[in-house]
Design a protein around this motif. Sequence first.
Motif, PDB file in Angstrom:
ATOM      1  N   GLN A  46       0.834  -1.195   0.000  1.00  0.00           N
ATOM      2  CA  GLN A  46       0.000   0.000   0.000  1.00  0.00           C
ATOM      3  C   GLN A  46       0.874   1.252   0.000  1.00  0.00           C
ATOM      4  N   VAL A  47       0.521   2.222  -0.843  1.00  0.00           N
ATOM      5  CA  VAL A  47       1.221   3.502  -0.833  1.00  0.00           C
ATOM      6  C   VAL A  47       0.716   4.297   0.360  1.00  0.00           C
ATOM      7  N   ILE A  48       1.572   4.547   1.338  1.00  0.00           N
ATOM      8  CA  ILE A  48       1.159   5.248   2.558  1.00  0.00           C
ATOM      9  C   ILE A  48       1.489   6.730   2.510  1.00  0.00           C
ATOM     10  N   LYS A  49       2.311   7.118   1.535  1.00  0.00           N
ATOM     11  CA  LYS A  49       2.613   8.529   1.360  1.00  0.00           C
ATOM     12  C   LYS A  49       3.156   8.723  -0.044  1.00  0.00           C
ATOM     13  N   SER A  50       2.691   9.769  -0.722  1.00  0.00           N
ATOM     14  CA  SER A  50       3.150  10.083  -2.073  1.00  0.00           C
ATOM     15  C   SER A  50       3.333  11.585  -2.190  1.00  0.00           C
ATOM     16  N   HIS A  51       4.528  11.990  -2.622  1.00  0.00           N
ATOM     17  CA  HIS A  51       4.785  13.422  -2.798  1.00  0.00           C
ATOM     18  C   HIS A  51       5.875  13.595  -3.838  1.00  0.00           C
ATOM     19  N   THR A  52       6.249  14.827  -4.111  1.00  0.00           N
ATOM     20  CA  THR A  52       7.304  15.117  -5.082  1.00  0.00           C
ATOM     21  C   THR A  52       8.375  15.964  -4.433  1.00  0.00           C
ATOM     22  N   SER A  53       9.580  15.893  -4.986  1.00  0.00           N
ATOM     23  CA  SER A  53      10.670  16.726  -4.498  1.00  0.00           C
ATOM     24  C   SER A  53      10.414  18.191  -4.850  1.00  0.00           C
ATOM     25  N   GLN A  54      11.140  19.083  -4.239  1.00  0.00           N
ATOM     26  CA  GLN A  54      10.878  20.516  -4.344  1.00  0.00           C
ATOM     27  C   GLN A  54      10.832  21.012  -5.788  1.00  0.00           C
ATOM     28  N   TYR A  55      11.810  20.587  -6.593  1.00  0.00           N
ATOM     29  CA  TYR A  55      11.916  21.107  -7.949  1.00  0.00           C
ATOM     30  C   TYR A  55      11.305  20.170  -9.001  1.00  0.00           C
ATOM     31  N   LYS A  56      10.755  19.046  -8.555  1.00  0.00           N
ATOM     32  CA  LYS A  56      10.080  18.091  -9.426  1.00  0.00           C
ATOM     33  C   LYS A  56      10.970  17.610 -10.570  1.00  0.00           C
ATOM     34  N   LEU A  57      12.273  17.516 -10.281  1.00  0.00           N
ATOM     35  CA  LEU A  57      13.218  16.996 -11.262  1.00  0.00           C
ATOM     36  C   LEU A  57      13.375  15.485 -11.075  1.00  0.00           C
ATOM     37  N   PRO A  58      13.718  14.759 -12.125  1.00  0.00           N
ATOM     38  CA  PRO A  58      13.865  13.300 -12.011  1.00  0.00           C
ATOM     39  C   PRO A  58      14.879  12.903 -10.942  1.00  0.00           C
ATOM     40  N   ILE A  59      14.520  11.869 -10.190  1.00  0.00           N
ATOM     41  CA  ILE A  59      15.370  11.330  -9.127  1.00  0.00           C
ATOM     42  C   ILE A  59      15.798   9.929  -9.533  1.00  0.00           C
ATOM     43  N   SER A  60      17.076   9.642  -9.387  1.00  0.00           N
ATOM     44  CA  SER A  60      17.577   8.332  -9.789  1.00  0.00           C
ATOM     45  C   SER A  60      17.901   7.410  -8.627  1.00  0.00           C
ATOM     46  N   SER A  61      18.161   7.984  -7.450  1.00  0.00           N
ATOM     47  CA  SER A  61      18.628   7.159  -6.342  1.00  0.00           C
ATOM     48  C   SER A  61      18.170   7.781  -5.025  1.00  0.00           C
ATOM     49  N   VAL A  62      17.978   6.925  -4.012  1.00  0.00           N
ATOM     50  CA  VAL A  62      17.548   7.399  -2.704  1.00  0.00           C
ATOM     51  C   VAL A  62      18.133   6.508  -1.616  1.00  0.00           C
ATOM     52  N   ILE A  63      18.552   7.120  -0.510  1.00  0.00           N
ATOM     53  CA  ILE A  63      18.952   6.398   0.693  1.00  0.00           C
ATOM     54  C   ILE A  63      18.379   7.153   1.888  1.00  0.00           C
ATOM     55  N   THR A  64      18.511   6.588   3.074  1.00  0.00           N
ATOM     56  CA  THR A  64      18.082   7.276   4.280  1.00  0.00           C
ATOM     57  C   THR A  64      19.283   7.605   5.146  1.00  0.00           C
ATOM     58  N   GLU A  65      19.184   8.725   5.828  1.00  0.00           N
ATOM     59  CA  GLU A  65      20.197   9.102   6.818  1.00  0.00           C
ATOM     60  C   GLU A  65      19.699   8.640   8.169  1.00  0.00           C
ATOM     61  N   THR A  66      20.561   8.043   8.959  1.00  0.00           N
ATOM     62  CA  THR A  66      20.167   7.505  10.257  1.00  0.00           C
ATOM     63  C   THR A  66      20.496   8.494  11.360  1.00  0.00           C
ATOM     64  N   ALA A  67      19.516   8.780  12.196  1.00  0.00           N
ATOM     65  CA  ALA A  67      19.702   9.703  13.313  1.00  0.00           C
ATOM     66  C   ALA A  67      20.383   8.998  14.479  1.00  0.00           C
ATOM     67  N   ILE A  68      20.645   9.748  15.545  1.00  0.00           N
ATOM     68  CA  ILE A  68      21.360   9.207  16.703  1.00  0.00           C
ATOM     69  C   ILE A  68      20.582   8.068  17.354  1.00  0.00           C
ATOM     70  N   ASN A  69      19.264   8.152  17.314  1.00  0.00           N
ATOM     71  CA  ASN A  69      18.445   7.102  17.928  1.00  0.00           C
ATOM     72  C   ASN A  69      18.345   5.843  17.077  1.00  0.00           C
ATOM     73  N   GLY A  70      19.035   5.843  15.922  1.00  0.00           N
ATOM     74  CA  GLY A  70      19.047   4.679  15.071  1.00  0.00           C
ATOM     75  C   GLY A  70      17.912   4.590  14.091  1.00  0.00           C
ATOM     76  N   LYS A  71      16.982   5.545  14.150  1.00  0.00           N
ATOM     77  CA  LYS A  71      15.849   5.551  13.226  1.00  0.00           C
ATOM     78  C   LYS A  71      16.136   6.476  12.048  1.00  0.00           C
ATOM     79  N   PRO A  72      15.574   6.164  10.853  1.00  0.00           N
ATOM     80  CA  PRO A  72      15.775   7.042   9.699  1.00  0.00           C
ATOM     81  C   PRO A  72      15.243   8.442   9.986  1.00  0.00           C
ATOM     82  N   SER A  73      16.005   9.458   9.612  1.00  0.00           N
ATOM     83  CA  SER A  73      15.590  10.830   9.884  1.00  0.00           C
ATOM     84  C   SER A  73      15.336  11.629   8.620  1.00  0.00           C
ATOM     85  N   ARG A  74      16.097  11.367   7.548  1.00  0.00           N
ATOM     86  CA  ARG A  74      15.935  12.128   6.312  1.00  0.00           C
ATOM     87  C   ARG A  74      16.130  11.217   5.111  1.00  0.00           C
ATOM     88  N   LEU A  75      15.480  11.593   4.011  1.00  0.00           N
ATOM     89  CA  LEU A  75      15.791  10.979   2.731  1.00  0.00           C
ATOM     90  C   LEU A  75      16.889  11.795   2.074  1.00  0.00           C
TER      91      LEU A  75
END
Length: 390
Positions: A344-373
């Motif tokens: 199920q798609v639980i969230k759908s949005h676009t990046s600020q400039y709506k330019l094509p995106i080729s790759s994505v990773i997550t940055e891990t915060a101090i608590n070990g949970k993902p904080s940013r794309l």
Amino acid sequence: MKYLQNIMLSKRVRDPFVHFIFACAGIFFTTIVYAQSDALEDSSQMSDNAEHSLLMDISKTESKLIAVGERGHIVYQNAGSNEWLQAQVPVRVTLTSTFFIDDLHGWAVGHDGVVLSTTDGGEQWQKLLDGIAVNKMMINHGEKLLESTLKAIEVAGDDELDELNEALENWQFFVDDAYAFSDEGASRPFLDVWFQNKNEGFVVGAFGLILRTVDAGKSWTPWTEKLNNFDGFHLNAIEQIGDDLYIAAEAGTLFRSIDKGQTWQSLESPYEGSFFGIVGHSDKTLIAFGLRGNAYISYDKGIDWEKINTSVESSLYGGHTINENQFVLVGAGGAILHIDNKGQVIKSHTSQYKLPISSVITETAINGKPSRLIISGIGGIQTINQVSKG
């Protein structure tokens, strides 16, 4: 997504080679562009804006983020720093993918059959392979397969001849293609790379290219006959999910290996369009994605698939496993889709400039949970602060 005109090769009309860099640039090819020898010999030029150029892939190690892209640009950011630095790279061809096995050892691949390696965490790179050497390798490999098949036919029984004659025809076609590619120069790109450890790994690419190394890339062995891919479909991505390896390819083609690439099984595909990637978590959930928003989920290692209603028509170029319950897919028009483990798609949005995106990773915060794309594509690297919870 714009379709590309058919690529003519060896008097053959192929399905359009729909790959992110061509689609983003809006370039239409009717022939393979001949490689420029200086691009294989000249170092990538230093640029103050390298982190804002077209960057095709981004990887994360314990101490760095590393991104690769056009004109041989490789940039890295040390942990705890906001500054992007540019690496020293011996070529200036477009680089499509990178993979790190630990904090120091990594590889990058790209156009003109280039394979690079680093042993210092991505700050300096060495060229291991280019398309000129690949062409010679493929000719030699094809001729050996032809010779062994001819010898097998000489001693075969009647019940074996049909299969061997079909193989002979396939390998003759393979050799003819190899010579045609050699005449054109270093024209075939590698599209992805994966390593099991510091020595053993694979590179995959256009027109069915797949090579294996057991010595960190000092030497390579063509692995073509291990895949049922006599049509030479483009191998767009190779990914380890759980204990198994998967390849996502052109024309709805999918492969799985349960022995780290020694042998490969063709999976029954849920559709006929190209797959650009596959993500998953410990074999419990697989998501394969590609053209025009098509994505499919499997719970049994790719035997059965269910279509995901993405509600987008944007082609999906990259994906990442956030955790066992959530995945993120990115693509054309800046599309970003968060998908749960039920498809199920639980969230759908676009990046600020709506330019094509080729790759994505997550940055891990101090608590070990993902904080940013962290995303890469046209316009370079961007960060998105909110990661959907799951």
